[in-house]
Motif scaffolding. Sequence first.
Motif, PDB file in Angstrom:
ATOM      1  N   LYS A  12     -49.826 -59.889 -43.536  1.00 37.77           N
ATOM      2  CA  LYS A  12     -50.080 -61.053 -44.375  1.00 37.77           C
ATOM      3  C   LYS A  12     -50.213 -60.573 -45.814  1.00 37.77           C
ATOM      4  O   LYS A  12     -50.989 -59.661 -46.110  1.00 37.77           O
ATOM      5  CB  LYS A  12     -51.371 -61.760 -43.954  1.00 37.77           C
ATOM      6  N   LYS A  38     -59.592 -58.733 -50.833  1.00 36.76           N
ATOM      7  CA  LYS A  38     -59.058 -59.248 -52.098  1.00 36.76           C
ATOM      8  C   LYS A  38     -59.950 -58.838 -53.259  1.00 36.76           C
ATOM      9  O   LYS A  38     -59.457 -58.448 -54.324  1.00 36.76           O
ATOM     10  CB  LYS A  38     -58.945 -60.772 -52.048  1.00 36.76           C
ATOM     11  N   LYS A  52     -53.698 -56.306 -51.717  1.00 38.65           N
ATOM     12  CA  LYS A  52     -52.687 -57.355 -51.864  1.00 38.65           C
ATOM     13  C   LYS A  52     -52.166 -57.838 -50.520  1.00 38.65           C
ATOM     14  O   LYS A  52     -51.444 -58.819 -50.445  1.00 38.65           O
ATOM     15  CB  LYS A  52     -51.505 -56.838 -52.693  1.00 38.65           C
ATOM     16  N   THR A  92     -52.640 -57.352 -45.817  1.00 37.03           N
ATOM     17  CA  THR A  92     -53.347 -56.843 -44.644  1.00 37.03           C
ATOM     18  C   THR A  92     -52.360 -56.688 -43.502  1.00 37.03           C
ATOM     19  O   THR A  92     -51.342 -57.384 -43.460  1.00 37.03           O
ATOM     20  CB  THR A  92     -54.519 -57.768 -44.245  1.00 37.03           C
ATOM     21  N   GLU A 110     -60.802 -60.647 -45.240  1.00 35.49           N
ATOM     22  CA  GLU A 110     -59.755 -60.895 -46.236  1.00 35.49           C
ATOM     23  C   GLU A 110     -60.371 -61.103 -47.620  1.00 35.49           C
ATOM     24  O   GLU A 110     -59.865 -60.585 -48.621  1.00 35.49           O
ATOM     25  CB  GLU A 110     -58.927 -62.121 -45.853  1.00 35.49           C
ATOM     26  N   GLU A 111     -61.454 -61.859 -47.659  1.00 37.47           N
ATOM     27  CA  GLU A 111     -62.151 -62.121 -48.916  1.00 37.47           C
ATOM     28  C   GLU A 111     -62.618 -60.812 -49.560  1.00 37.47           C
ATOM     29  O   GLU A 111     -62.401 -60.579 -50.755  1.00 37.47           O
ATOM     30  CB  GLU A 111     -63.341 -63.031 -48.606  1.00 37.47           C
ATOM     31  N   PHE A 120     -51.499 -61.552 -49.432  1.00 38.64           N
ATOM     32  CA  PHE A 120     -52.448 -62.487 -50.001  1.00 38.64           C
ATOM     33  C   PHE A 120     -51.829 -63.203 -51.199  1.00 38.64           C
ATOM     34  O   PHE A 120     -51.112 -62.602 -51.996  1.00 38.64           O
ATOM     35  CB  PHE A 120     -53.728 -61.781 -50.469  1.00 38.64           C
ATOM     36  N   ASN A 121     -52.132 -64.483 -51.333  1.00 38.78           N
ATOM     37  CA  ASN A 121     -51.707 -65.255 -52.499  1.00 38.78           C
ATOM     38  C   ASN A 121     -52.529 -64.823 -53.694  1.00 38.78           C
ATOM     39  O   ASN A 121     -53.718 -64.547 -53.574  1.00 38.78           O
ATOM     40  CB  ASN A 121     -51.879 -66.757 -52.261  1.00 38.78           C
TER      41      ASN A 121
END
Length: 189
Positions: free
Chosen positions: A185, A126, A131, A133, A122-123, A187-188
């Motif tokens: 998901k 991003k 934006k 997954t 995820e890292e 991402f914020n």
Amino acid sequence: AVVSTQSTGMWNIKPEYSMMAVDKDGEIVGVLIAKVVDRRSWYGWLFDGLMPYLVSKVSWMYGEAMDRFVKLNRLCESKVDYDPWPLFDRLNCDRILVSAALSTSKRFLRSGIGTKLVLRSEELAKEKGCKATMLVTTGMYSERLFKKLGYTAEQEVYYSDLKDDNGNVYLNETDVLKKFTKFVKVFNE
């Protein structure tokens, strides 16, 4: 265990998104296979759309097992929409990380390796402008993990609902494998 990225050379995967965890002796104890899908990539769109069609046209050459696999894959696609392309408009984004597999060695189950692999992917996603997954799970342990990490279950299909033309179930349930669940998901910022 140390998480490091390695090239896999399969599934049109970019090496920086697929990774493995290794123990102190260099043994692989976990893997995550993923790729970034970019809405601006006509090649990616063509490959993702055309490859299943081409495989379905030649599957008979590889025997009955391959033919059944292709039919099962089509059935799964009709029941669980794991095509990332429609998500671009819905999520108002241009890049999505799509995970194909997460696996941990039996002796390292519940050690946090799967969580570390997912968080690291995820890292990286991003950092590369993703934006969101998406993925599909098949086991209750991975389903729990993704729920814990803030993924939203959007669809689920039980193995018992996946039958061939004769009414035979394609996949037999086990204690931990009972269904496909599609997760997304966002991402914020």
